[in-house]
Design an enzyme around this catalytic site. Structure first.
Site, PDB file in Angstrom:
ATOM      1  N   GLU A  52     -14.836  36.282  23.498  1.00 48.43           N
ATOM      2  CA  GLU A  52     -14.315  35.849  22.208  1.00 48.43           C
ATOM      3  C   GLU A  52     -15.397  35.896  21.130  1.00 48.43           C
ATOM      4  OE1 GLU A  52     -11.764  34.349  25.412  1.00 48.43           O
ATOM      5  OE2 GLU A  52     -13.918  34.271  25.066  1.00 48.43           O
ATOM      6  N   MET A 300     -22.831  36.469  34.985  1.00 49.19           N
ATOM      7  CA  MET A 300     -22.186  36.459  33.676  1.00 49.19           C
ATOM      8  C   MET A 300     -22.997  37.324  32.707  1.00 49.19           C
ATOM      9  SD  MET A 300     -19.486  34.431  33.814  1.00 49.19           S
ATOM     10  CE  MET A 300     -19.176  33.944  32.119  1.00 49.19           C
ATOM     11  N   GLY A 301     -22.293  37.918  31.739  1.00 47.31           N
ATOM     12  CA  GLY A 301     -22.965  38.611  30.652  1.00 47.31           C
ATOM     13  C   GLY A 301     -23.458  40.008  30.977  1.00 47.31           C
TER      14      GLY A 301
END
Length: 428
Positions: A52, A300-301
């Site tokens: 987001e 993550m990421g």
């Protein structure tokens, strides 16, 4: 509203434990972190996590360019989202973890930052956050808004709260028409409904870490590597079954399995073992190889890295009814796109891609296995180029972030005029 406050009270002990584990950020979660006096009027922008916030970056950059009188405090529910905003190093942008949705924490946060408006970019609705801003007559905007049929049904069981919530929203731009219609059903007035705009269509392509890319590229031959991106429970089993067939036909085939929620890594590792495939685990520094053709990407990421390494990407959330995840990121990375039947979150984009032969829908292990067998390197390249062209056309035809900034400025009003500079003595 009383029932929501009761739920928050019941959740308090669990949140207290989270604060103990996350002490460096406890002040942010409690609304205690912020300037004593902001140098510029602030806009509060909240994105649930990396996806987001990444989609909001073009909006943030345009807003900063158009309004040099403003600063932005960008909050996230996750530390990785906070770190992402910090990594941009944008002027007049501060990154924080979002305060918990308790009225006292929100009042502390709002009191410190004094935001003139709240921009929400996520699929969850946090009532206190919205009400605390609205009761101060500060506009609340939902951009890239999504509301699933299941969430809409839950809100319809609380009609009074739903009406109050939609009454506090000053402007809404949904990601797709179905969400816009669901908000309308909950009571959002027509004059507060903006155009449907998918912010992820305008987000710049994320760049993978160059060192990681160079280290892994020899181990993951691109034309033979499948990425299963952002998978949900119920999807890994058929994906692993299809890949196992592919690997038996081509022992150089590789699979990067990147679940939407890395906390499910142990459950997924057990599935991989039951399939009879060896695997390496990214969070443990594991590396794929001939006896470990599956890389469990439980971090993550790093999705930009996996898209860059995979010639084919199966986009998760689409074999099970989660609405599917974005096709824009794999297309930008030049990865050919496969997806399941459930793509309501990006229906227009996937429809255009499928019609052009730039993406392919599959159902279950048999469909995925057949699609993989037909996707050699040349066909991967052709589909990826076609996908970029199709999605560029959709972006050119759609209203973009400037439309949303126009709406924000209309709700906030123009900036205060800059007072004339005082003349220096001796200059006449």
């Amino acid at each position: 509203m009383l029932s929501y406050r009761i739920l928050l009270s019941l959740a308090a002990p669990g949140l207290a434990l989270l604060l103990l584990r996350d002490r460096p950020f406890a002040r942010e979660r409690l609304g205690l972190s912020g300037p004593e006096r902001p140098r510029h009027p602030a806009i509060w922008l909240h994105g649930a996590s990396n996806g987001e916030l990444a989609s909001a970056r073009p909006l943030i950059e345009r807003l900063l360019a158009r309004r040099p009188d403003l600063c932005i405090v960008a909050t996230s529910n996750s530390r990785t989202g906070r770190a992402l905003v910090e990594s941009w190093a944008l002027p007049r942008v501060s990154a924080r973890l979002a305060p918990y949705d308790y009225r006292w924490a929100l009042r502390l946060f709002i009191g410190r930052w004094q935001p003139r408006a709240l921009i929400l970019i996520e699929s969850e609705l946090w009532p206190n956050r919205i009400f605390e801003m609205a009761r101060r007559d500060r506009p609340v905007l939902l951009l890239g808004a999504r509301l699933s049929a299941r969430s809409a049904a839950r809100w319809q069981r609380m009609p009074a709260l739903a009406r109050r919530l939609t009454g506090a929203i000053a402007y809404l731009s949904a990601q797709e028409p179905a969400s816009r219609n669901r908000f309308a059903t909950l009571g959002l007035p027509p004059e507060r409904r903006g155009p449907v705009i998918d912010l992820k269509a305008f987000a710049p392509a994320a760049r993978p870490d160059a060192d990681d890319l160079n280290a892994l590229a020899p181990l993951l031959p691109r034309a033979r590597t499948l990425l299963a991106a952002s998978t949900h429970e119920g999807e890994e089993a058929p994906i692993l079954e299809a890949f196992a067939r592919r690997w038996r036909a081509d022992p150089q085939a590789r699979l990067v399995l990147a679940p939407r929620h890395p906390r499910r890594a142990a459950q997924i590792a057990a599935l991989i073992e039951r399939t009879g495939l060896g695997h390496a685990t990214r969070s443990r520094g594991g590396r794929p190889g001939p006896d470990r053709p599956v890389l469990l990407a439980d971090t993550m990421g790093e999705m930009a890295l996996w898209y860059a390494l995979a010639g084919v990407s199966f986009i998760g959330g689409s074999l099970v009814d989660k609405g599917g995840h974005t096709p824009f990121e794999p297309a930008a990375a030049g990865s050919a796109i496969l997806h399941g039947p459930h793509v309501a979150n990006f229906a227009a984009a996937y429809g255009a891609l499928d019609r052009a032969g730039a993406a392919e829908g599959v159902a279950g292990a048999d469909g995925l296995s057949a699609a993989l067998a037909a996707l050699d390197g040349a066909e991967q390249t052709r589909r990826a180029a076609c996908a970029r062209e199709v999605l560029a056309g959709l972006r050119a035809e759609a209203p973009g972030p400037d439309t949303l900034i126009d709406a924000l400025e209309g709700l906030m009003g123009a900036p205060a005029p800059t007072p004339p500079a005082e003349k220096e003595p001796g200059n006449g």
